[in-house]
Write a protein that holds these residues in place. Sequence first.
Motif, PDB file in Angstrom:
ATOM      1  N   UNK A  29       0.803  -1.222   0.000  1.00 65.21           N
ATOM      2  CA  UNK A  29       0.000   0.000   0.000  1.00 65.21           C
ATOM      3  C   UNK A  29       0.838   1.276   0.000  1.00 65.21           C
ATOM      4  N   UNK A  30       2.099   1.190   0.383  1.00 64.02           N
ATOM      5  CA  UNK A  30       2.906   2.390   0.560  1.00 64.02           C
ATOM      6  C   UNK A  30       3.160   3.132  -0.751  1.00 64.02           C
ATOM      7  N   UNK A  31       3.544   2.431  -1.803  1.00 68.03           N
ATOM      8  CA  UNK A  31       3.842   3.095  -3.086  1.00 68.03           C
ATOM      9  C   UNK A  31       2.595   3.748  -3.684  1.00 68.03           C
ATOM     10  N   UNK A  32       1.434   3.058  -3.739  1.00 67.28           N
ATOM     11  CA  UNK A  32       0.233   3.758  -4.229  1.00 67.28           C
ATOM     12  C   UNK A  32      -0.113   4.999  -3.399  1.00 67.28           C
ATOM     13  N   UNK A  33       0.135   4.945  -2.079  1.00 68.94           N
ATOM     14  CA  UNK A  33      -0.117   6.105  -1.234  1.00 68.94           C
ATOM     15  C   UNK A  33       0.794   7.259  -1.635  1.00 68.94           C
ATOM     16  N   UNK A  34       2.078   6.959  -1.883  1.00 68.13           N
ATOM     17  CA  UNK A  34       3.000   8.010  -2.319  1.00 68.13           C
ATOM     18  C   UNK A  34       2.548   8.638  -3.630  1.00 68.13           C
ATOM     19  N   UNK A  35       2.083   7.824  -4.556  1.00 69.94           N
ATOM     20  CA  UNK A  35       1.610   8.334  -5.853  1.00 69.94           C
ATOM     21  C   UNK A  35       0.388   9.226  -5.655  1.00 69.94           C
ATOM     22  N   UNK A  98      -6.075   3.658   3.856  1.00 69.99           N
ATOM     23  CA  UNK A  98      -6.736   2.428   3.429  1.00 69.99           C
ATOM     24  C   UNK A  98      -8.249   2.637   3.361  1.00 69.99           C
ATOM     25  N   UNK A  99      -8.813   3.282   4.391  1.00 69.11           N
ATOM     26  CA  UNK A  99     -10.264   3.564   4.380  1.00 69.11           C
ATOM     27  C   UNK A  99     -10.621   4.489   3.233  1.00 69.11           C
ATOM     28  N   UNK A 105     -13.193   3.709  -4.173  1.00 72.57           N
ATOM     29  CA  UNK A 105     -13.428   2.698  -5.191  1.00 72.57           C
ATOM     30  C   UNK A 105     -12.197   1.926  -5.590  1.00 72.57           C
ATOM     31  N   UNK A 106     -11.068   2.242  -4.953  1.00 81.68           N
ATOM     32  CA  UNK A 106      -9.853   1.498  -5.224  1.00 81.68           C
ATOM     33  C   UNK A 106      -9.921   0.130  -4.586  1.00 81.68           C
ATOM     34  N   UNK A 107      -9.161  -0.795  -5.117  1.00 89.60           N
ATOM     35  CA  UNK A 107      -9.151  -2.120  -4.536  1.00 89.60           C
ATOM     36  C   UNK A 107      -7.889  -2.301  -3.709  1.00 89.60           C
ATOM     37  N   UNK A 108      -8.076  -2.836  -2.548  1.00 88.30           N
ATOM     38  CA  UNK A 108      -6.960  -3.107  -1.658  1.00 88.30           C
ATOM     39  C   UNK A 108      -7.057  -4.558  -1.241  1.00 88.30           C
ATOM     40  N   UNK A 109      -5.967  -5.261  -1.365  1.00 91.64           N
ATOM     41  CA  UNK A 109      -5.961  -6.678  -0.977  1.00 91.64           C
ATOM     42  C   UNK A 109      -5.611  -6.801   0.469  1.00 91.64           C
TER      43      UNK A 109
END
Length: 109
Positions: A29-35, A98-99, A105-109
């Motif tokens: 999750x860290x890299x998508x958060x940075x983006x 994450x919330x 609408x993003x998907x998180x595994x």
Amino acid sequence: MARFNGLALFQRLKHRSRALGRMRRALRLFVPMLIDVARGRYRPVPWSAMGWMLLALVYLLSPLDLIPDVLMLIGLVDDVVVVGWLLTRVDHSLEAYRRWKEDDGGTIS
């Protein structure tokens, strides 16, 4: 002679599997958060997550360790334990992101 306590062993293994899951989730999750932060899509910036991740990277790259890596297996174990703990802190710091991602609408595994 100490009795074998199967329940305590099971609880310890269960706790460790949760920690491994949190570490994996933090890394994923860290890299998508940075983006999202760089593009201005997500505010407020989770500075604590960035700080924990930076600390984990510095610890991994630093020649100074709690236990020197010269002591092969034991030296590597301290790296795994410290960085693992730091990654669980990253995962905890990314809870709001994450919330937001799930609501967006993003998907998180």
